[in-house]
Design a protein around this motif. Structure first.
Motif, mmCIF file in Angstrom:
data_model
loop_
_atom_site.group_PDB
_atom_site.id
_atom_site.type_symbol
_atom_site.label_atom_id
_atom_site.label_comp_id
_atom_site.label_asym_id
_atom_site.label_seq_id
_atom_site.Cartn_x
_atom_site.Cartn_y
_atom_site.Cartn_z
ATOM 1 N N ARG A 340 0.879 -1.205 -0.140
ATOM 2 C CA ARG A 340 -0.078 0.032 0.044
ATOM 3 C C ARG A 340 0.890 1.357 0.030
ATOM 4 O O ARG A 340 2.203 1.121 0.302
ATOM 5 C CB ARG A 340 -0.894 0.111 1.119
ATOM 6 C CG ARG A 340 -0.109 0.217 2.519
ATOM 7 C CD ARG A 340 -0.925 -0.107 3.601
ATOM 8 N NE ARG A 340 -0.542 0.064 5.003
ATOM 9 C CZ ARG A 340 -0.053 1.145 5.748
ATOM 10 N NH1 ARG A 340 -0.268 2.574 5.129
ATOM 11 N NH2 ARG A 340 0.527 1.273 6.739
ATOM 12 N N PHE A 351 -3.548 3.882 -2.277
ATOM 13 C CA PHE A 351 -4.052 2.656 -2.752
ATOM 14 C C PHE A 351 -3.601 1.618 -1.910
ATOM 15 O O PHE A 351 -2.802 1.797 -1.067
ATOM 16 C CB PHE A 351 -3.531 2.600 -4.211
ATOM 17 C CG PHE A 351 -1.813 2.190 -4.219
ATOM 18 C CD1 PHE A 351 -1.594 0.729 -4.060
ATOM 19 C CD2 PHE A 351 -0.977 3.024 -4.120
ATOM 20 C CE1 PHE A 351 -0.324 0.338 -4.190
ATOM 21 C CE2 PHE A 351 0.331 2.583 -4.237
ATOM 22 C CZ PHE A 351 0.500 1.201 -4.126
ATOM 23 N N ARG A 352 -4.205 0.439 -1.995
ATOM 24 C CA ARG A 352 -3.775 -0.804 -1.274
ATOM 25 C C ARG A 352 -4.241 -2.007 -2.277
ATOM 26 O O ARG A 352 -5.241 -2.223 -2.841
ATOM 27 C CB ARG A 352 -4.622 -1.102 -0.221
ATOM 28 C CG ARG A 352 -4.255 -2.287 0.799
ATOM 29 C CD ARG A 352 -5.185 -2.363 2.003
ATOM 30 N NE ARG A 352 -4.681 -3.698 2.570
ATOM 31 C CZ ARG A 352 -5.083 -5.073 2.361
ATOM 32 N NH1 ARG A 352 -6.103 -5.033 1.409
ATOM 33 N NH2 ARG A 352 -4.488 -6.035 3.227
ATOM 34 N N LEU A 353 -3.111 -3.123 -2.459
ATOM 35 C CA LEU A 353 -3.219 -4.077 -3.386
ATOM 36 C C LEU A 353 -3.198 -5.304 -2.532
ATOM 37 O O LEU A 353 -1.978 -5.433 -1.831
ATOM 38 C CB LEU A 353 -2.181 -4.239 -4.479
ATOM 39 C CG LEU A 353 -2.226 -5.184 -5.299
ATOM 40 C CD1 LEU A 353 -3.693 -5.584 -6.046
ATOM 41 C CD2 LEU A 353 -1.202 -5.370 -6.409
ATOM 42 N N LEU A 359 -7.659 -4.428 -5.554
ATOM 43 C CA LEU A 359 -7.060 -3.165 -5.611
ATOM 44 C C LEU A 359 -8.024 -2.208 -5.041
ATOM 45 O O LEU A 359 -9.158 -2.180 -5.772
ATOM 46 C CB LEU A 359 -6.393 -3.035 -7.081
ATOM 47 C CG LEU A 359 -5.911 -1.436 -7.362
ATOM 48 C CD1 LEU A 359 -4.681 -1.295 -6.272
ATOM 49 C CD2 LEU A 359 -5.682 -1.376 -8.788
#
Length: 622
Positions: A340, A351-353, A359
């Protein structure tokens, strides 16, 4: 202590609902013992015990990011065990201390090792731990304690936990480990010289005054000395031998060497305080504290790896697989189950994956200059806004869908079934032209169709359900019999329908009116949108296109709107002018007497293979 909490009853129990309510009320602290109340993440965060990990709001598994500022975790006062594997060896000016790896967990794990010592000269009672003082602290399992040569100490070792608790008993026993550093050789040589030169020294002496003194075998095969003493430089066969003691083979039980020059050394076990090596080859290296580059400065230059596994370096190239449990790369944070941005808050920033492929970009935009066709493949896309030149999707669910044409000013944007346009193919299309805002809608399914379009200055629509036809002029035609049940049918309300189409400049329909009858005829002419290429380089060139019906037959005539737009397209050295034409429509109405009549639709001017449709609606008068 008994656990007062109750088990949840079976769902088939008669009092299931009541007992579930009691369990939840106790958990909420609304009834029962307050000590049985449940503790939530909110309780721990708002109570000032723990810091909330913002990524947890976006799906991270761990909700906490350490203790809250000002909150101290209760200390674990359990002492570490007595150190194991404690050993000490003396060098010339260092004592090398080693111990086993401290793997205990009490006190929240190992913090450091503490070395204690007491001097001992070999006389009098031996010291105990009560006589010792702290000498040094070190984090690893190997430590070099600096001390003067000819020093003798008794040593003990304790471990200290991260919570500051020491081992109850030290390693080293009652009197500690006995260790001595090597003797200082220079004073010893000075003392030997003084004793040799002082005739009054109370020692028996044996002296050999010779340039070369050696010891060799009494039986040969040569007089080569196994032990030689050279007192003055000797030169033989061009080789100069400096002053010194020479041995072919030596067996030494214990030795003290101030400086050594060794061409090849095989050592079973070496304890070295400092090593300077041009090249070091090892099967394995165990590091207690750290290894680092020359010139290492924390946060500035060089590299360092400490005994706890921490690495600091400027750059790294890793060719194999890398497993990272967590950390920060630039502004990107690596977590056990996600990566992230450092500003990700789960609601509006960053953002955060996640490891599950999710996502989360609360307010993000994906930008690219060249995204290849098929580069984005997904079972589901959920976005606030999607801008795309083309997309092939299985299922599309959208609150809004905007069509604004392609990248060129005169291009059409559309949503359609594959291959559909303004043609007789089954399917549908909804299209818009970016340049003039023209739109058209076309549905075709077997013998049924629906068309609608608008363009600058006009519009049109037609619906054909096989048995019923209606267009935007207000004309309605029912082609099947026995479908209208009424006693009052207006004059001219029953009509016949005739239609033809083609791409020639003129298309014609022949009509024969029976003897004794008069027909009202409404004719609609339609020319599909098209492009015209022309090589005339004159600026503003706009070739005329005329669409007419047989005017000799009609009492009124409405010409279609003729719009054109040009785009310069370079092909080699020839400049082409591409003329776009909007759909063209004409309509007329007349009365036909008995006999044969020809109704035609004619297009004059630069036309090309345009699709044309002529429709006659015949109103039969009584």
């Amino acid at each position: 202590m008994a656990d007062p909490r109750r088990e949840i009853p079976s769902v088939n129990s008669a009092n299931f609902a009541q007992r579930m309510r009691e369990t939840i009320m106790v958990y909420l602290g609304k009834q029962g013992n307050k000590l049985d109340r449940g503790v939530t993440v909110r309780d721990l965060v708002e109570g000032g015990y723990l810091k909330l990990r913002q990524s947890w709001l976006g799906g991270d598994n761990n909700p906490f990011d350490g203790v809250a500022p000002g909150f101290e975790v209760p200390k674990d006062t359990r002492p570490p065990p007595t150190p194991s594997g404690f050993a000490a060896d003396g060098a010339l000016s260092h004592i090398l201390v080693t111990c086993d790896d401290p793997t205990y967990q009490s006190g929240h794990g190992h913090g450091e090792s503490v070395l204690y010592g007491a001097p001992f000269d070999g006389t009098g009672p031996m010291p105990t731990f009560a006589n010792a003082v702290e000498l040094a602290r070190f984090p690893g399992t190997v430590y070099a304690y600096g001390v003067n040569p000819s020093t003798r100490l008794r040593l003990w070792l304790k471990w200290r936990s991260k919570d500051g608790v020491l081992s109850l008993q030290p390693a080293g026993g009652i009197n500690g480990l006995d260790v001595s550093t090597g003797l200082d050789v220079a004073p010893l040589l000075d003392a030997l010289t003084a004793a040799a030169e002082d005739p009054s020294a109370p020692y028996a002496k044996f002296a050999v005054r010779a340039d070369l003194f050696y010891v060799s075998s009494s039986t040969g095969p040569t007089d080569a000395g196994l032990f030689s003493v050279v007192t003055v430089p000797i030169t033989m066969n061009g080789v100069t031998v400096p002053v010194g003691v020479y041995m072919r083979d030596a067996f030494i039980m214990n030795g003290t060497i101030v400086n050594a020059k060794i061409g090849n050394a095989a050592i079973d076990n070496a304890k070295i305080a400092n090593v300077s090596a041009s090249k070091l080859t090892a099967g394995s290296i165990t590091v207690g504290e750290y290894i680092q580059s020359i010139g290492y400065a924390s946060g500035l230059s060089g590299w360092r790896i400490d005994g706890n596994g921490n690495l600091e370096a400027n750059n790294a190239t890793i060719r194999g697989t890398t497993y990272v449990g967590g950390g920060t790369v630039g502004g990107i944070i690596i977590e056990p189950t996600a990566i992230r941005s450092s500003n990700y808050n789960g609601t509006s920033l960053g953002f955060r994956l996640g490891a599950d492929g999710t996502l989360d970009m609360p307010n993000g935009v994906v930008l690219t200059r060249n995204l290849a066709a098929g580069a984005v493949t997904a079972d589901k896309i959920s976005v606030q806004r999607l801008d795309a030149m083309s997309a092939t999707m299985g299922t599309l669910a959208a609150g809004q869908l905007e069509i604004d044409g392609g990248p060129d000013p005169d291009s059409w944007g559309y949503v359609r079934t594959p291959g559909k346009w303004l043609d007789d193919n089954d399917g549908w299309i909804l299209a818009r032209n970016r340049a003039d805002g023209a739109n058209f809608l076309s549905f075709k399914c077997g013998g049924m169709r629906f068309n609608m379009h608008n363009y600058p200055g006009g519009y049109g629509a037609a619906m054909d359900w096989g048995g019923i036809y209606m267009d935007s002029s207000g004309y309605l035609e029912v082609r099947r019999q026995a479908v209208i049940d009424t006693l009052n049918v207006a004059a001219g309300a029953v009509a016949a329908h005739m239609r033809t189409s083609g791409t020639s400049d003129t298309i014609t329909i022949g009509v024969t009116v029976p003897e004794g009858q008069t027909w009202d005829v409404v004719a609609n002419g339609y020319v599909a949108p098209y492009y015209v290429n022309d090589t005339n380089p004159a600026a503003g060139y706009d070739p005329a296109v005329y669409v007419t019906l047989s005017q000799s037959m009609f009492s009124e005539y409405v010409p279609g709107v003729n719009q054109s737009y040009s785009v310069d397209v370079g092909e080699g050295t020839t400049l082409y002018y591409m003329k776009y034409r909007a759909p063209l429509n004409v309509m007329g109405r007349t009365t036909l007497a008995a006999g044969y009549h020809s109704v035609s639709l004619t297009v004059t001017g630069p036309s090309g293979p345009m699709n044309k449709i002529l429709l006659l609606s015949i109103l039969k008068r009584p």
